[in-house]
Design a protein around this motif. Sequence first.
Motif, PDB file in Angstrom:
ATOM      1  N   MET B  26       9.154 -13.440  34.239  1.00  0.00           N
ATOM      2  CA  MET B  26       9.642 -12.195  34.833  1.00  0.00           C
ATOM      3  C   MET B  26       8.452 -11.347  35.291  1.00  0.00           C
ATOM      4  N   PRO B  27       8.620 -10.482  36.295  1.00  0.00           N
ATOM      5  CA  PRO B  27       9.840 -10.283  37.079  1.00  0.00           C
ATOM      6  C   PRO B  27      10.161 -11.488  37.976  1.00  0.00           C
ATOM      7  N   SER B  28      11.434 -11.631  38.267  1.00  0.00           N
ATOM      8  CA  SER B  28      11.897 -12.763  39.054  1.00  0.00           C
ATOM      9  C   SER B  28      11.441 -12.615  40.510  1.00  0.00           C
ATOM     10  N   ILE B  29      11.585 -13.685  41.276  1.00  0.00           N
ATOM     11  CA  ILE B  29      11.238 -13.621  42.707  1.00  0.00           C
ATOM     12  C   ILE B  29      12.342 -12.947  43.522  1.00  0.00           C
ATOM     13  N   TRP B  30      13.493 -12.685  42.917  1.00  0.00           N
ATOM     14  CA  TRP B  30      14.613 -12.145  43.687  1.00  0.00           C
ATOM     15  C   TRP B  30      14.295 -10.751  44.224  1.00  0.00           C
ATOM     16  N   CYS B  31      14.783 -10.476  45.433  1.00  0.00           N
ATOM     17  CA  CYS B  31      14.516  -9.196  46.105  1.00  0.00           C
ATOM     18  C   CYS B  31      15.152  -8.029  45.343  1.00  0.00           C
ATOM     19  N   PRO B  32      14.649  -6.829  45.568  1.00  0.00           N
ATOM     20  CA  PRO B  32      15.311  -5.648  45.009  1.00  0.00           C
ATOM     21  C   PRO B  32      16.752  -5.571  45.515  1.00  0.00           C
ATOM     22  N   GLY B  33      17.688  -5.397  44.599  1.00  0.00           N
ATOM     23  CA  GLY B  33      19.097  -5.277  44.992  1.00  0.00           C
ATOM     24  C   GLY B  33      19.805  -6.598  45.168  1.00  0.00           C
ATOM     25  N   CYS B  34      19.108  -7.714  44.973  1.00  0.00           N
ATOM     26  CA  CYS B  34      19.764  -9.025  45.003  1.00  0.00           C
ATOM     27  C   CYS B  34      20.700  -9.123  43.806  1.00  0.00           C
ATOM     28  N   GLY B  37      20.444 -11.927  39.852  1.00  0.00           N
ATOM     29  CA  GLY B  37      20.053 -11.560  38.496  1.00  0.00           C
ATOM     30  C   GLY B  37      21.203 -10.968  37.696  1.00  0.00           C
ATOM     31  N   THR B  38      22.049 -10.205  38.359  1.00  0.00           N
ATOM     32  CA  THR B  38      23.205  -9.632  37.663  1.00  0.00           C
ATOM     33  C   THR B  38      24.143 -10.743  37.191  1.00  0.00           C
ATOM     34  N   VAL B  40      23.220 -13.726  36.365  1.00  0.00           N
ATOM     35  CA  VAL B  40      22.549 -14.378  35.226  1.00  0.00           C
ATOM     36  C   VAL B  40      22.730 -13.523  33.963  1.00  0.00           C
ATOM     37  N   ASN B  41      22.674 -12.223  34.164  1.00  0.00           N
ATOM     38  CA  ASN B  41      22.894 -11.286  33.066  1.00  0.00           C
ATOM     39  C   ASN B  41      24.287 -11.500  32.454  1.00  0.00           C
ATOM     40  N   PRO B 213      25.411  -9.652  46.545  1.00  0.00           N
ATOM     41  CA  PRO B 213      24.656  -9.133  47.685  1.00  0.00           C
ATOM     42  C   PRO B 213      23.380  -9.904  47.981  1.00  0.00           C
ATOM     43  N   GLY B 227      21.428  -3.476  48.496  1.00  0.00           N
ATOM     44  CA  GLY B 227      22.203  -4.067  47.409  1.00  0.00           C
ATOM     45  C   GLY B 227      23.196  -3.085  46.802  1.00  0.00           C
TER      46      GLY B 227
END
Lengths: 78, 295
Positions: B26-34, B37-38, B40-41, B213, B227
Amino acid sequence: MPKGRVSIVVERCKACGFCVEFCPTHVLALSSAFNSKGYHPPHVVHPEKCSGCDLCGMYCPDFAIFATKVDPAKGGDK
Amino acid sequence: MPDSLINDPVNPAVNPVEPFLRSDRMPSIWCPGCGIGTTVNSFARALIDSKIDLQSLALVSGIGCTGRVAGYVKLDSFHTTHGRAIPFATGLKLANPKLNVIVYSGDGDLSAIGGNHLIHAARRNIDLKVICVNNLIYAMTGGQTAPTTPEHSTTSTNPYGVFEPAFNLPHLVEAAGAVYVARWTTFHVRQLTRSIGEAFQKKGFSFIEVISPCPTLYQRRNKMGDGLDAMKFYKEKSKVRNGAPTSEVGLTMTGEIVVGKFVDRERPDYQTLMRAQYAESLGERFVEQAEMVCS
Ligand SMILES: Cc1ncc(C[n+]2csc(CCOP(=O)(O)OP(=O)(O)O)c2C)c(N)n1
Ligand code: SF4
Ligand SMILES: [Mg+2]
């Protein structure tokens, strides 16, 4: 005494704002401070309103925030 | 930096999902607001709630932004080739029937290049739990039209607008034979967590679509904001209709998003049918193979 407490892992945050928007009691706001990647992480503006529901934690795509219930007897985490 | 931005050092708490993540990545490579990750949560929370034995789990991803999930979970996981998550997972399950095998991949990976595998795994009722993050686009490669992209959206390969009809994934997998089919959006974190937990209880092909998103490649090109705007859009446009006929849940660009559990039925899975067939044809000559142990 608040029923919950928010913890924020500042360096993981990408400032998407999900936690700020969906906190049911409006505990959070994006801060004006930057983390090292240049994002504005949230900060707690109304700690007394936190219920410890952890909805902020469930929405966070970056695992950067979560809330815990506070044990009123101990004044600490449950 | 204000104090409220720092974890309380006297009373440190740990994020409940932390044990399920490779925190060092972490932090993941996913963009802000992608939204990935939610999802996965929610997945991690379903693991907590179901108290499932983590040693019994294997997670398989294909290629794409969603495919990166395999690298962020602290589980046995494999990031396989594009479109081949389901065949890889099928092999795992057949070789080691006791494994709980999860396929976690994108809409393009699962329904375009991997579309044949998807329908045939559903038809055979292979006991897999498929989580399909549908961001309506090929995200990782630059926002090309996917089989799921709603008509009239703009994409990098359809700059004048998408004119081809999209797949309605719940309808597709139900018709092919899936025993559990649900759709949620990243706004529905509690419902999604519950659905993933339910899928763990099912024996057979389970499919959960999560509308998510992609601010960088879908939202932006379609002037749909970031996002957070997508999350507000999901909140406004979603209608929970459990049991809705899947023929009626096709997505449009700006219309209603029907969410809910659409299918929950029983049907013997592939390995049950296989054993029954062998027992019937071979009689006493059919001996269940001793459990495979990999060392
Ligand atoms: C055989 C092969 N063909 C094409 C590609 C290029 N490619 C990589 S990811 C991808 C699409 C991914 O879309 P999706 O599964 O929806 O994942 P997302 O990035 O949207 O999460 C494509 C076409 C590849 N890696 N391998
Ligand atoms: S390109 Fe889209 S799907 Fe990929 S990480 Fe960024 S927002 Fe997420
Ligand atoms: Mg996609």
